[in-house]
Design a protein around this motif. Structure first.
Motif, PDB file in Angstrom:
ATOM      1  N   ASP A   1      -3.466   6.499   7.509  1.00  0.00           N
ATOM      2  CA  ASP A   1      -4.894   6.844   7.610  1.00  0.00           C
ATOM      3  C   ASP A   1      -5.769   5.708   7.086  1.00  0.00           C
ATOM      4  N   GLU A   2      -5.361   5.126   5.947  1.00  0.00           N
ATOM      5  CA  GLU A   2      -6.157   4.075   5.314  1.00  0.00           C
ATOM      6  C   GLU A   2      -6.229   2.825   6.171  1.00  0.00           C
TER       7      GLU A   2
ATOM      8  N   ASP B   1     -10.297  -0.181  -6.455  1.00  0.00           N
ATOM      9  CA  ASP B   1      -9.414   0.835  -7.038  1.00  0.00           C
ATOM     10  C   ASP B   1      -9.810   0.998  -8.496  1.00  0.00           C
TER      11      ASP B   1
ATOM     12  N   ARG C   1     -10.607  -6.639  -2.334  1.00  0.00           N
ATOM     13  CA  ARG C   1     -10.284  -5.462  -3.140  1.00  0.00           C
ATOM     14  C   ARG C   1     -10.200  -5.836  -4.606  1.00  0.00           C
TER      15      ARG C   1
ATOM     16  N   ARG D   1       0.827  -1.210   0.000  1.00  0.00           N
ATOM     17  CA  ARG D   1       0.000   0.000   0.000  1.00  0.00           C
ATOM     18  C   ARG D   1       0.865   1.266   0.000  1.00  0.00           C
TER      19      ARG D   1
ATOM     20  N   THR E   1     -14.000  -3.418  -1.559  1.00  0.00           N
ATOM     21  CA  THR E   1     -13.301  -2.166  -1.839  1.00  0.00           C
ATOM     22  C   THR E   1     -12.791  -2.226  -3.275  1.00  0.00           C
TER      23      THR E   1
ATOM     24  N   ARG F   1       0.236   3.945  -2.780  1.00  0.00           N
ATOM     25  CA  ARG F   1      -0.270   5.262  -2.365  1.00  0.00           C
ATOM     26  C   ARG F   1       0.817   6.326  -2.399  1.00  0.00           C
TER      27      ARG F   1
END
Length: 302
Positions: free
Chosen positions: A24-25, A124, A93, A12, A122, A16
């Motif tokens: 935060d995620e 993307d 995901r 991640r 989730t 990111r």
């Protein structure tokens, strides 16, 4: 530390591009994110990331390790997804790719409905008009507009056709007049998509007969939204996808032209890997898209 968790944090961070965003995620502290990366580097005995005060980048080994971690984590998630599907709602995901205009105006709102219906999923969403390699980019589902070539190990499911509309703003038509025949387009200011395959003529059909019409392109842009904005500001006549212009046409901000002469529609397919299409998270999403886009790609409000 749990090695799989550290691998997940590392993946991640790469995707990111920021420790704070991943913190935060994943609901971790920035310090804990850094400790996961350091734990991996200590275990491997090699640096994974080069960090400065302004940016971070992968080392050569880090790049290869990222690809391996992504595959390992995806395999684990897929296996768990199959097991979970036996007794509860699918979760996991997905990485989905499609062209920009289709993604903004059609796929994004439908995907929002999907994620509302299946809150444990989730997603993307990658919007790009460039050609992408599904395996190389780690894409689970891709929307392809246009003719298919070399699908190989992919499975293609057909959606409604990708239709375009010829139109212009009321202000332009009041100033320049309304064309009633395609030949008149040469006397008008036209807006075109800047692409190697797009030239100074538009392909239309009337009663099954193909007609190639020379047009006077005064502005070419490689972005549909920019062309739409130019048309709304009265610059000229536009031929762009219906999904991009549907709301402007409904509201009268753009007026459809030459109704007897239709731009050629393009086929649209959902692409998935043959060996992964039955994974619950992929099958569920694909079925959802087929349900919503079977007849039309334009979403009607209300």
């Amino acid at each position: 530390m749990n090695k799989l968790e550290s691998m997940s944090v590392f993946v991640r961070v790469v995707e990111r591009g920021s420790f704070s965003a991943v913190a935060d995620e994943m609901r971790l502290s920035g310090t804990m994110v850094g400790l996961h990366i350091k734990a991996l580097e200590k275990h491997l005995g090699v640096r994974l990331l080069n960090r400065t005060t302004r940016r971070q980048s992968l080392t050569d080994f880090g790049s290869a390790y990222y690809q391996s971690c992504r595959r390992i984590l995806a395999d684990i998630e897929d296996t768990e997804s199959v097991a979970l599907a036996l007794h509860q709602n699918p979760r996991g995901r997905l990485k989905v790719a499609c062209p920009v205009s289709f993604g903004v105006h059609a796929l994004s709102p439908v995907t929002a409905r999907f994620l509302t219906a299946w809150p444990e999923m989730t997603l993307d969403l990658v919007l790009s008009d460039k050609t992408m390699d599904m395996a190389e980019e780690g894409i689970d589902v891709m929307i392809k507009v246009g003719e298919l070539e070399h699908v190989n190990s992919l499975v293609a499911r057909r959606l409604a056709a990708y239709r375009s509309v010829i139109c212009a703003s009321p202000a332009y038509l009041e100033r320049a007049g309304t064309p009633v025949h395609p030949e008149e387009l040469t006397d008008h200011r036209c807006l075109g998509f800047a692409h190697p395959l797009a030239g100074s003529e538009w392909s239309l059909q009337q009663g099954g007969k193909l007609i190639k019409v020379p047009v006077n392109i005064v502005m070419a842009v490689n972005n549909g939204e920019a062309l739409r904005s130019a048309a709304l500001n009265g610059l000229g006549i536009l031929m762009q996808p219906e999904v991009l212009l549907a709301e402007d046409l409904r509201q009268g901000r753009l007026i459809p032209l030459l109704p007897e002469y239709q731009p050629l529609a393009k086929p649209v397919h959902i692409l998935t890997f043959a060996d992964r299409q039955q994974l619950p998270k992929i099958r569920l999403y694909v079925d959802f898209l087929l349900q919503h886009f079977k007849e039309t790609l334009v979403l009607h409000k209300g």
